[in-house]
Design an enzyme around this catalytic site. Sequence first.
Site, short mmCIF file in Angstrom:
data_model
loop_
_atom_site.label_atom_id
_atom_site.label_comp_id
_atom_site.label_asym_id
_atom_site.label_seq_id
_atom_site.Cartn_x
_atom_site.Cartn_y
_atom_site.Cartn_z
N GLY A 146 0.65 -1.10 0.12
CA GLY A 146 0.15 -0.19 0.16
C GLY A 146 0.94 1.31 -0.06
N VAL B 158 1.27 3.47 2.54
CA VAL B 158 2.05 3.62 3.51
C VAL B 158 3.06 2.69 3.63
CG1 VAL B 158 1.75 3.59 6.05
CG2 VAL B 158 0.21 5.02 4.98
N SER C 44 -1.72 -9.79 -3.85
CA SER C 44 -0.36 -9.09 -3.99
C SER C 44 0.55 -10.47 -4.01
CB SER C 44 0.01 -8.03 -3.19
OG SER C 44 -0.61 -6.91 -3.57
N ARG D 189 -6.20 2.90 18.62
CA ARG D 189 -5.77 4.15 19.23
C ARG D 189 -6.40 4.62 20.77
NH1 ARG D 189 -6.28 7.21 13.49
NH2 ARG D 189 -4.32 6.19 12.39
N CYS E 133 -2.53 10.93 11.01
CA CYS E 133 -1.58 11.84 10.21
C CYS E 133 -2.02 13.27 10.43
CB CYS E 133 -1.59 11.60 8.54
SG CYS E 133 -3.21 11.25 8.10
N SER F 246 -3.11 11.09 -0.89
CA SER F 246 -2.56 9.94 -0.72
C SER F 246 -2.97 9.15 0.86
CB SER F 246 -1.04 10.32 -0.49
OG SER F 246 -0.66 11.16 0.46
N GLY F 247 -3.33 10.14 1.60
CA GLY F 247 -4.05 9.51 2.91
C GLY F 247 -4.96 8.59 2.84
N ARG G 270 -10.87 17.38 2.18
CA ARG G 270 -10.09 16.54 1.13
C ARG G 270 -9.66 17.82 0.09
NH1 ARG G 270 -7.44 12.52 2.44
NH2 ARG G 270 -9.34 10.94 2.58
N HIS H 252 -0.08 16.73 3.88
CA HIS H 252 -1.54 17.59 4.56
C HIS H 252 -1.11 18.97 4.97
CE1 HIS H 252 -3.45 13.71 4.40
NE2 HIS H 252 -3.52 13.55 5.42
N ASN I 276 2.26 13.39 4.83
CA ASN I 276 1.30 12.40 5.76
C ASN I 276 1.56 10.83 5.84
OD1 ASN I 276 0.18 13.34 2.94
ND2 ASN I 276 -0.90 11.05 3.22
#
Length: 344
Positions: A13, A15, A41, A100, A129, A159-160, A239, A246, A319
């Site tokens: 991915g 990230v 993948s 989180r 981010c 891209s986030g 966005r 960002h 980000n």
Amino acid sequence: MNGLRVAVAGATGAVGREMLSILSERKFPAAEVVPLASERSEGKTIPYAGAELRVQRLGHDSFEGVDLALFSAGGARSLEFAPSAVKAGAVVVDNSSAYRMDPEVPLVVPEVNAGALASHKGIIANPNCSTIQMVVVLKPLYEKAGIRRIVVSTYQAVSGAGQSAVDELRRQVEAAGSAGGSGNPPEAREMSHPIAFNCLPQIDVFLDEGDTKEERKMVDETRKILGAPGLPVSATCVRVPVYNAHSESVNVETERPLSPEEARELLAAAAGVEVIDDPARLAYPMALSASGRDPVYVGRIRRDSSAENALNMWIVSDNLRKGAALNAVQIAEALIEMNLLRAA
Ligand code: 25A
Ligand code: L14
């Protein structure tokens, strides 16, 4: 130490690829890196440190002998597979939002609250981010002058939302170009509306009170990282048609007076921060110049005369790097330094 065995879940991915290149760039002490992704993948190769690694399918049995597992394959995969990694003896640094707000799980930005790592029980969460880049800048101001209230508006790159959202913006821009500006409106798949030449005041899903989940994450995570449970934070997340990095407009009211000059001085000395603030030379942080770089950039620092002890500023960072992959690798480096991660 002979080097660690490191697994990267979601390695293909946006990230995950960044994680591989940052591990290699920073000469992370890895004896072996195992890239994991979905069956789509499996068997493909992915570059790491000048070599090509073969991607394996993420499974419950992927973590035999793994010391460190970096997760960035979405919250559902973290919930399903992170416990298996911990059971196998690995420490997990999870980039999704799944853990989180779990009180048992440290939520860490090394420049801000590395001390929280000491209480980890196998999983450490990497913050959102937009939150990371804001707290890196606000922490030194918070220590010096206290914070009464934060109002933030974000300008978040595609891209986030992953590689597919980057591809979607490119497709829409190219479609508009080839139609000479008079073609059909671009088709939206990844986001709710076209993102090319547009701004969307929606990131993640809507919650009951009218906020989006991204806005809620900024409030809750900022409070947890700064250790300030009741801190008033107001966020609007937008966005914008930027590929990467960002930007944020931040208004902060401090408890005690803090001049723009004092703030600039504190921030110039802060770890991970670079001040670019020279209006006479038209110098300020921008997404295009922050992309591909490590620091959190801050500028446009000025007094907000509409409230007492208030400052405005503009904060920009990559980000995928400080907002995700770099912060995760820095957490792993801090774990090693604090002797909280040992080769199995
Ligand atoms: O599932 P969720 O919770 O809704 O969220 C997942 C989404 O959030 C992104 C993630 O980005 C994905 O879009 N994401 C998660 N955390 C993020 C964060 N903190 C974040 N974005 C920003 N910040 P992504 O799409 O870039 O990466 C997804 C990775 O997860 C792997 N994956 C997905 N399902 C899986 C799984 N792994 C194991 N088991 C599963 N069930 C996914 O692997 C990817 O690594 P993959 O094999 O399914 O996808 C590889 C495909 O990705 C495209 N691609 C990615 N990078 C490139 C690329 N193509 C070309 N060039 C590239 N550089 C290809 O289409 C490839 O087929
Ligand atoms: O909670 O810009 O890490 O869509 C991942 C997606 C942060 C926002 C998270 C985006 C989110 C990001």
